[in-house]
Write a protein that holds these residues in place. Structure first.
Motif, PDB file in Angstrom:
ATOM      1  N   VAL A   1      -5.670 -10.074  -1.330  1.00  0.00           N
ATOM      2  CA  VAL A   1      -6.897  -9.521  -0.699  1.00  0.00           C
ATOM      3  C   VAL A   1      -6.840 -10.218   0.726  1.00  0.00           C
ATOM      4  O   VAL A   1      -6.624 -11.321   0.966  1.00  0.00           O
TER       5      VAL A   1
ATOM      6  N   MET B   1     -13.267  -9.321  -4.536  1.00  0.00           N
ATOM      7  CA  MET B   1     -12.217  -8.789  -4.891  1.00  0.00           C
ATOM      8  C   MET B   1     -11.107  -9.652  -5.153  1.00  0.00           C
ATOM      9  O   MET B   1     -10.393  -9.350  -6.387  1.00  0.00           O
TER      10      MET B   1
ATOM     11  N   ASP C   1     -11.033   0.329   1.527  1.00  0.00           N
ATOM     12  CA  ASP C   1     -11.092  -0.535   0.215  1.00  0.00           C
ATOM     13  C   ASP C   1     -12.685  -0.884   0.325  1.00  0.00           C
ATOM     14  O   ASP C   1     -13.209  -1.208  -0.657  1.00  0.00           O
TER      15      ASP C   1
ATOM     16  N   ILE D   1       0.866  -1.222  -0.018  1.00  0.00           N
ATOM     17  CA  ILE D   1      -0.132   0.068  -0.072  1.00  0.00           C
ATOM     18  C   ILE D   1       0.678   1.247  -0.023  1.00  0.00           C
ATOM     19  O   ILE D   1       2.177   1.087   0.394  1.00  0.00           O
TER      20      ILE D   1
ATOM     21  N   LYS E   1     -15.990   3.808   2.638  1.00  0.00           N
ATOM     22  CA  LYS E   1     -14.848   3.803   1.605  1.00  0.00           C
ATOM     23  C   LYS E   1     -14.946   5.109   0.840  1.00  0.00           C
ATOM     24  O   LYS E   1     -13.918   5.578   0.389  1.00  0.00           O
TER      25      LYS E   1
ATOM     26  N   ARG F   1      -2.506  -2.063  -5.441  1.00  0.00           N
ATOM     27  CA  ARG F   1      -2.383  -2.123  -4.257  1.00  0.00           C
ATOM     28  C   ARG F   1      -3.017  -3.672  -3.613  1.00  0.00           C
ATOM     29  O   ARG F   1      -4.004  -4.058  -4.258  1.00  0.00           O
TER      30      ARG F   1
ATOM     31  N   ARG G   1      -5.668  -5.499  -1.129  1.00  0.00           N
ATOM     32  CA  ARG G   1      -6.860  -4.948  -0.653  1.00  0.00           C
ATOM     33  C   ARG G   1      -7.213  -5.574   0.855  1.00  0.00           C
ATOM     34  O   ARG G   1      -6.811  -6.597   1.154  1.00  0.00           O
TER      35      ARG G   1
ATOM     36  N   VAL H   1     -10.082  -5.675   3.722  1.00  0.00           N
ATOM     37  CA  VAL H   1     -11.699  -5.629   4.152  1.00  0.00           C
ATOM     38  C   VAL H   1     -11.780  -5.752   5.594  1.00  0.00           C
ATOM     39  O   VAL H   1     -11.555  -6.924   5.916  1.00  0.00           O
TER      40      VAL H   1
ATOM     41  N   ASP I   1      -5.065   4.743  -3.670  1.00  0.00           N
ATOM     42  CA  ASP I   1      -6.025   4.088  -4.793  1.00  0.00           C
ATOM     43  C   ASP I   1      -5.123   3.216  -6.003  1.00  0.00           C
ATOM     44  O   ASP I   1      -5.700   2.925  -6.758  1.00  0.00           O
TER      45      ASP I   1
END
Length: 278
Positions: free
Chosen positions: A140, A127, A111, A49, A104, A59, A61, A63, A55
């Protein structure tokens, strides 16, 4: 970062959690504190990241499926440089972009908006599938609560991830053993968590969620695992780092008063000073 630097950073993350929840006079400190070391390792070591380019297309992700522990998420994002640490004091205030659950649209580094338990992992699996279909190499990660995995939607998502062999996907369970109504094994036992994920086709690793060597080894093992998703079951202590919150279900969703806030911050200050002497 070495382990000592990670420990120092985690103390700052915990300070941010306590400060934010105290300022809001509401929120969820217990599960934020139990996951603080996981947050710290993910955002300072594991994730690809860039705070200057939140964005960027390649990158990794993340969650937060257990969205109510947003104070921990916001605190680590602030420490990582996505927004000013000072803004943590606006948590849940009218007009603040730091809402009670991740948003978000308004928070750099987030994300997926989340909060309804069970839905975060479903979005994260989507994702991961998207990355596979597009031949992208980002990974992810999703963080779940052990109370959250009582939700059926979690297992629908797990079944899909296993069936699709999403080896770019890692589910982390913050297994602190407590939820809002008490011990998870008394409310509606999710155990054995490891065997359940294995049954859905996951490679499963069980670790001490406060041990950075263990976390490092687990995430490295996840990267090396091919043909199946990984579940990391992280054994943690609810309220970790603030002695009077530790192991107490009552601190799941309770804000400290002024006296408790001062006591917690003094304790964390001493913990940080002790680490600086090493």
């Amino acid at each position: 970062m070495n382990n000592l630097e990670l420990q120092k950073t985690a103390v700052e993350v915990r300070k941010g959690i306590v400060t934010a929840v105290h300022s809001a006079k509401s929120g969820h400190p217990g599960g934020s504190l139990s996951a603080a070391d996981i947050y710290t390792y993910l955002f300072f070591e594991e994730l690809n990241i860039d705070p200057k380019n939140p964005d960027k297309a390649d990158r990794d992700r993340f969650v937060l499926s257990k969205g109510h522990t947003a104070p921990g998420y916001y605190s680590v994002l602030a420490q990582r440089g996505f927004f000013p640490v000072e803004d943590l004091t606006t948590l849940r205030h009218v007009g603040s972009y730091l809402q009670g659950h991740p948003d978000k649209k308004h928070i750099p580094g987030v994300d997926m908006s989340s909060g309804s338990l069970g839905q975060g992992i479903s979005a994260a699996v989507g994702m991961a599938l998207s990355a596979k279909l597009s031949n992208d190499d980002y990974r992810v990660y999703t963080l779940l609560g052990d109370g959250e995995i009582q939700e059926g939607q979690v297992w629908e998502a797990a079944m899909f991830a296993g069936h699709r062999k999403l080896d770019n996907f890692v589910a982390i369970v913050d297994n602190n053993g407590l939820q809002i109504d008490g011990p998870v094994d008394e409310v509606c036992s999710p155990y054995p968590i490891d065997k359940k994920f294995e049954a859905f086709g996951f490679h499963v690793i069980t670790v001490d969620g406060h041990d950075y060597d263990a976390l490092r080894n687990a995430f490295n093992e996840a990267k090396q695992t091919k043909g199946q998703p990984t579940a990391i079951i992280a054994k943690t202590l609810k309220g970790k780092g603030v002695s009077f919150m530790e192991g107490q279900a009552s601190w799941h969703g309770t804000a400290p008063n002024d006296e408790q806030y001062a006591e917690a911050m003094e304790e964390l200050k001493k913990a940080g000073e002790s680490l600086c002497q090493k």
